[in-house]
Every structure is written in C-alpha cells, then in structure tokens.
Design a protein around this motif. Structure first.
Motif, mmCIF file in Angstrom:
data_model
loop_
_atom_site.group_PDB
_atom_site.id
_atom_site.type_symbol
_atom_site.label_atom_id
_atom_site.label_comp_id
_atom_site.label_asym_id
_atom_site.label_seq_id
_atom_site.Cartn_x
_atom_site.Cartn_y
_atom_site.Cartn_z
ATOM 1 N N GLY A 171 -26.850 -44.938 9.862
ATOM 2 C CA GLY A 171 -27.657 -45.066 11.070
ATOM 3 C C GLY A 171 -28.329 -43.785 11.498
ATOM 4 N N TYR A 172 -29.421 -43.945 12.280
ATOM 5 C CA TYR A 172 -30.089 -42.796 12.879
ATOM 6 C C TYR A 172 -29.273 -42.300 14.083
ATOM 7 C CZ TYR A 172 -33.824 -45.215 10.359
ATOM 8 O OH TYR A 172 -34.556 -45.866 9.414
ATOM 9 N N ILE A 173 -28.763 -43.273 14.846
ATOM 10 C CA ILE A 173 -27.893 -42.946 15.978
ATOM 11 C C ILE A 173 -26.591 -43.715 15.803
ATOM 12 C CG2 ILE A 173 -27.528 -43.282 18.458
ATOM 13 C CD1 ILE A 173 -30.414 -42.635 18.933
ATOM 14 N N VAL A 174 -25.486 -42.999 15.810
ATOM 15 C CA VAL A 174 -24.156 -43.598 15.713
ATOM 16 C C VAL A 174 -23.310 -42.965 16.814
ATOM 17 C CG1 VAL A 174 -22.084 -43.892 14.318
ATOM 18 C CG2 VAL A 174 -24.335 -43.975 13.228
ATOM 19 N N THR A 175 -22.831 -43.767 17.724
ATOM 20 C CA THR A 175 -22.081 -43.192 18.841
ATOM 21 C C THR A 175 -21.110 -44.204 19.422
ATOM 22 O OG1 THR A 175 -22.311 -42.053 20.968
ATOM 23 C CG2 THR A 175 -23.788 -43.889 20.569
ATOM 24 N N SER A 176 -20.088 -43.697 20.062
ATOM 25 C CA SER A 176 -19.176 -44.543 20.832
ATOM 26 C C SER A 176 -19.151 -44.007 22.261
ATOM 27 C CB SER A 176 -17.767 -44.532 20.227
ATOM 28 O OG SER A 176 -17.179 -43.249 20.349
ATOM 29 N N ALA A 177 -18.888 -44.883 23.207
ATOM 30 C CA ALA A 177 -18.932 -44.465 24.613
ATOM 31 C C ALA A 177 -18.030 -45.342 25.450
ATOM 32 C CB ALA A 177 -20.362 -44.531 25.138
ATOM 33 N N LEU A 224 -11.409 -41.588 18.824
ATOM 34 C CA LEU A 224 -12.262 -42.342 17.900
ATOM 35 C C LEU A 224 -13.651 -41.758 17.731
ATOM 36 C CD1 LEU A 224 -11.441 -46.038 18.887
ATOM 37 C CD2 LEU A 224 -10.601 -44.765 16.917
ATOM 38 N N ASN A 225 -14.163 -41.083 18.742
ATOM 39 C CA ASN A 225 -15.569 -40.692 18.757
ATOM 40 C C ASN A 225 -15.980 -39.872 17.541
ATOM 41 O OD1 ASN A 225 -17.944 -38.809 19.637
ATOM 42 N ND2 ASN A 225 -17.966 -40.514 21.084
ATOM 43 N N GLU A 226 -15.257 -38.797 17.258
ATOM 44 C CA GLU A 226 -15.651 -37.901 16.168
ATOM 45 C C GLU A 226 -15.507 -38.539 14.788
ATOM 46 O OE1 GLU A 226 -14.508 -33.491 14.401
ATOM 47 O OE2 GLU A 226 -14.078 -33.965 16.501
ATOM 48 N N PRO A 227 -14.351 -39.149 14.423
ATOM 49 C CA PRO A 227 -14.262 -39.773 13.093
ATOM 50 C C PRO A 227 -15.222 -40.953 12.922
ATOM 51 C CG PRO A 227 -12.304 -40.245 14.417
ATOM 52 C CD PRO A 227 -13.065 -39.195 15.142
ATOM 53 N N PHE A 228 -15.517 -41.666 14.014
ATOM 54 C CA PHE A 228 -16.474 -42.765 13.949
ATOM 55 C C PHE A 228 -17.850 -42.251 13.540
ATOM 56 C CE2 PHE A 228 -19.661 -45.308 16.400
ATOM 57 C CZ PHE A 228 -19.558 -46.475 15.671
ATOM 58 N N PHE A 229 -18.296 -41.169 14.178
ATOM 59 C CA PHE A 229 -19.584 -40.573 13.843
ATOM 60 C C PHE A 229 -19.569 -39.993 12.429
ATOM 61 C CE2 PHE A 229 -22.447 -36.966 13.508
ATOM 62 C CZ PHE A 229 -23.635 -37.484 13.990
ATOM 63 N N GLU A 230 -18.508 -39.286 12.100
ATOM 64 C CA GLU A 230 -18.447 -38.617 10.795
ATOM 65 C C GLU A 230 -18.484 -39.618 9.648
ATOM 66 O OE1 GLU A 230 -15.584 -35.505 8.291
ATOM 67 O OE2 GLU A 230 -14.916 -36.346 10.202
ATOM 68 N N ASP A 231 -17.761 -40.710 9.777
ATOM 69 C CA ASP A 231 -17.697 -41.680 8.692
ATOM 70 C C ASP A 231 -19.011 -42.433 8.528
ATOM 71 O OD1 ASP A 231 -16.158 -43.197 6.667
ATOM 72 O OD2 ASP A 231 -16.505 -44.871 8.042
ATOM 73 N N LEU A 232 -19.552 -42.978 9.641
ATOM 74 C CA LEU A 232 -20.743 -43.820 9.524
ATOM 75 C C LEU A 232 -22.027 -43.026 9.400
ATOM 76 C CD1 LEU A 232 -18.591 -45.883 10.640
ATOM 77 C CD2 LEU A 232 -20.543 -47.110 11.565
ATOM 78 N N ARG A 233 -22.141 -41.941 10.137
ATOM 79 C CA ARG A 233 -23.397 -41.189 10.118
ATOM 80 C C ARG A 233 -23.431 -40.175 8.984
ATOM 81 N NH1 ARG A 233 -27.519 -39.607 9.335
ATOM 82 N NH2 ARG A 233 -29.119 -38.704 10.681
ATOM 83 N N THR A 234 -22.363 -39.414 8.811
ATOM 84 C CA THR A 234 -22.364 -38.334 7.833
ATOM 85 C C THR A 234 -22.053 -38.828 6.429
ATOM 86 O OG1 THR A 234 -21.626 -36.832 9.570
ATOM 87 C CG2 THR A 234 -21.422 -36.057 7.291
ATOM 88 N N LYS A 235 -20.976 -39.604 6.282
ATOM 89 C CA LYS A 235 -20.553 -40.035 4.950
ATOM 90 C C LYS A 235 -21.336 -41.239 4.451
ATOM 91 C CE LYS A 235 -15.833 -38.269 5.424
ATOM 92 N NZ LYS A 235 -14.385 -38.628 5.451
ATOM 93 N N GLN A 236 -21.351 -42.312 5.219
ATOM 94 C CA GLN A 236 -22.023 -43.531 4.751
ATOM 95 C C GLN A 236 -23.519 -43.542 5.058
ATOM 96 O OE1 GLN A 236 -19.968 -47.313 5.223
ATOM 97 N NE2 GLN A 236 -18.257 -46.243 6.224
ATOM 98 N N GLN A 237 -23.949 -42.684 5.998
ATOM 99 C CA GLN A 237 -25.355 -42.592 6.383
ATOM 100 C C GLN A 237 -25.928 -43.970 6.750
ATOM 101 O OE1 GLN A 237 -27.485 -40.469 3.309
ATOM 102 N NE2 GLN A 237 -26.388 -38.564 3.726
#
Length: 355
Positions: A315-321, A300-313
């Motif tokens: 957040g400043y910080i988008v992460t899963s842990a 989940l980590n990479e697609p989660f970041f790519e969708d919310l941070r890169t595509k939808q923009q």
C-alpha cells in the motif's frame, strides 16, 4: 537503591495530574455545571475557558447541520478583524456547533480574557444580525463555498472515503449526516433560514463550563456569571437534554464465521486505486478497557506498518489508529493501494484474526 535528586524529580513528574474539581452544580434542573482546575505552577499568566450550551435544536436534521456550518463560517469571518488584533495580544477563541450544542473556547493571558470572552459571546448570541450575511449575494458566497467543499468529497483519496463510511456506519444519524444529505440540504437553504436558525440557537439550553489556569475559584465563578448574563439563555429541564453519543454496535463475529463486510463504490471513478479498512470495535467503557486498547494499538502499529508497507509493499498508506466514539473505542487498520493489493491486505489480516 538510593534515589538521587534527578530520580526523585522524574518520579514526581510521573504522578497523575489532579483532575478538575466541581465548583458549581445546579443539579439536573439547574442552569450551570462548572469545573475548575487552578494552575499550581504559574509558569505563565494564562487561562483556558470552555463554555458549552447543551441544546437539542442545533443538529436534529441535515438541514440544521448545514445551517450550523454556514453560521460558523459567517460568524468567524465577521469577527476576524477583531480576533486578529486579539491574537496579537495573545488571546484566541473558537466556536463550534456540535451535535449536542454550541461550544465556545477562549485562551490567553488571563488579565483581559474575561473581557474578550464577553465581547465575542455577546456578538455571537445577542448581536446576531451583526455576524450574519447582510445580503443574498453575501449569503450565496458562503453557500457556494460550502457546496464546493461538499462536492470536493468525491475527489478525495479512497482511504478517506473508507474512514468516512465506516464512521457513518457506527454513529447515530443525529450525530453525523451523509455527504449527499448535506448537499441536498445546502442547496435548499436561504438567508431567512439562516437568520431564523441563528436567532434560536442561543435561546435555551443547559450550561457547562471548564475554567483552567492562572485563576482562583472565585475568579472562575465570576467569569461564568459574566458569560451567563451575556448569553441570557432560558434553562431547559433534564428531559430536554440532548442524548449522548451511543455508538451503533457492530455484529459480533463468532469463531469460524466471516466478519461483516461493507462494500462501497469509489465515488471518484477516475481513481484506479482502492482502500480497505478493518474495524475492531470494543464496547467496554471502563478506564481499564480504554488503556488496554491504547496499549494494543501501540504494540500493533509498528509491526503492522513494517510488514505490509515495507516487506510486502501492499500500500501507499498503511496505518492503524484508535478512535473514540462516545464512551467506547475502536481500532482500525487502513490500507490504500491498488485493488489487488488491498484485497491481499484484507484477506491476510482477516485470516490471521481467524487463526
């Protein structure tokens, strides 16, 4: 297919490492439990030692937790001159006062590691007055530093506050205290309180140890014997052992219902941003449960970041842990952005989960 030397070498490295073995167990009413793992490769003449004294005295209230922080700071400061020279010789140490007791960690070249560990242990447990503030003025300096650190909590970024409050929600009070409780406690403590706390800190408990590295079993047991004579604590019974961390269970979300929400006002009123953290708790305690959650987080980590941070923009910080709490695991999804963007993130993620 025939396997070449390189393939065989890679396969041998993929074999699971042998876990430490139990070399001393004095039982539930006994003094020590000792684990040992010898370095079979001997790449370097080094060893690693962990000693833990289990005791319920050290973290039973916010006041005790505040005193633990002051004790750690003062002792580390006093031992710094000795520790600096030791670091130059390849030796290190660390002291932590934890909810279930005190932990001492030592590492470095095994030739002088036992002498180093005995010196530090003696200073911390028997020559206690030597590592404490010598005057009220010196004590006030440590107290002021801790107060500044706690007050700085309010100006942290919103995502840090979100992670902090969710952690408070899932941990019993005896394992973590709120920032406001700690602030109140620190303001009340005195030098005499710290002296009384430090004097009783090492008085009783149950010893646990892990010895690993360029040592054999006999040498490992000898080191434990040396540390045992140095600490000289009274043995406690099994019913006095501090409880293990049992996470507070979050309410189960049934199909078609809304997840439980916790809303906390941002402590820093001048910060116009906000943060959302979505936590999914897995109460499974087996190795399989833990590995499966690791795999899910990796997927989940990479697609989660790519969708919310890169595509939808969003957040400043988008992460899963992934986080361990006791023998359980949680996956958290964090977004730090404007209030509008975090609202979009939260509703979007929860909507996907309901579908």
């Amino acid at each position: 297919m025939e396997q070449g030397p390189r393939t065989c070498s890679l396969l041998s490295k993929m074999k699971p490492a042998k876990p430490p073995s139990l070399i001393r167990d004095d039982g539930d009413e006994g003094r020590w439990t000792v684990y040992f793992k010898q370095d079979s490769t001997f790449d370097e003449p080094k060893a690693f030692l962990i000693f833990q004294l289990l005791t319920e005295k050290v973290y039973s209230s916010a006041l005790q937790a505040a005193l633990a922080s002051l004790y750690q700071s003062a002792a580390t400061d006093v031992l710094e001159e000795y520790a600096y020279d030791a670091r130059l010789a390849g030796l290190t140490y660390d002291i932590q006062v934890l909810p279930r007791g005190i932990r001492l960690t030592f590492g470095g070249y095994n030739d002088k590691l036992e002498d180093f560990a005995m010196y530090v242990s003696r200073k911390l447990s028997r020559d206690v007055a030597d590592v404490l503030p010598q005057s009220d003025a010196e004590f006030d300096r440590y107290k002021d530093n801790l107060l500044r650190s706690l007050n700085a909590f309010n100006v942290k970024q919103p995502y840090a506050h979100a992670v902090y409050y969710s952690s408070l929600l899932m941990q019993p009070k005896a394992f973590q205290y709120s920032n406001s409780d700690l602030l109140d406690a620190v303001q009340k403590v005195t030098l005499s309180d710290l002296k009384a706390y430090a004097s009783s800190l090492w008085s009783s408990g149950k010893g646990e140890a892990l010895i690993q590295g360029n040592l054999d079993e006999t040498e490992a047991l000898d080191i434990v014997k040396s540390i045992d004579s140095t600490l000289a604590f009274e043995t406690i019974s099994a019913d006095q052992y501090p409880t293990r961390l049992e996470p507070i269970k979050l309410p189960i979300v049934k199909e078609g219902s809304n997840p439980t929400k916790l809303a906390v006002s941002e402590p820093n009123s001048s910060n116009n941003n906000s943060a959302t953290q979505v936590v999914i708790q897995c109460l499974g305690e087996s190795d399989k449960d833990h590995v499966m959650l690791e795999i899910i987080n990796s997927i989940l980590n990479e697609p989660f970041f790519e969708d919310l941070r890169t595509k939808q923009q969003l957040g400043y910080i988008v992460t899963s842990a992934l986080k361990a709490i006791g023998n359980t695991r949680t996956i958290s999804f964090v977004d730090w952005a404007s209030e509008k963007d975090t609202a979009s993130f939260s509703s979007g993620l929860l909507l996907e989960r309901e579908i």
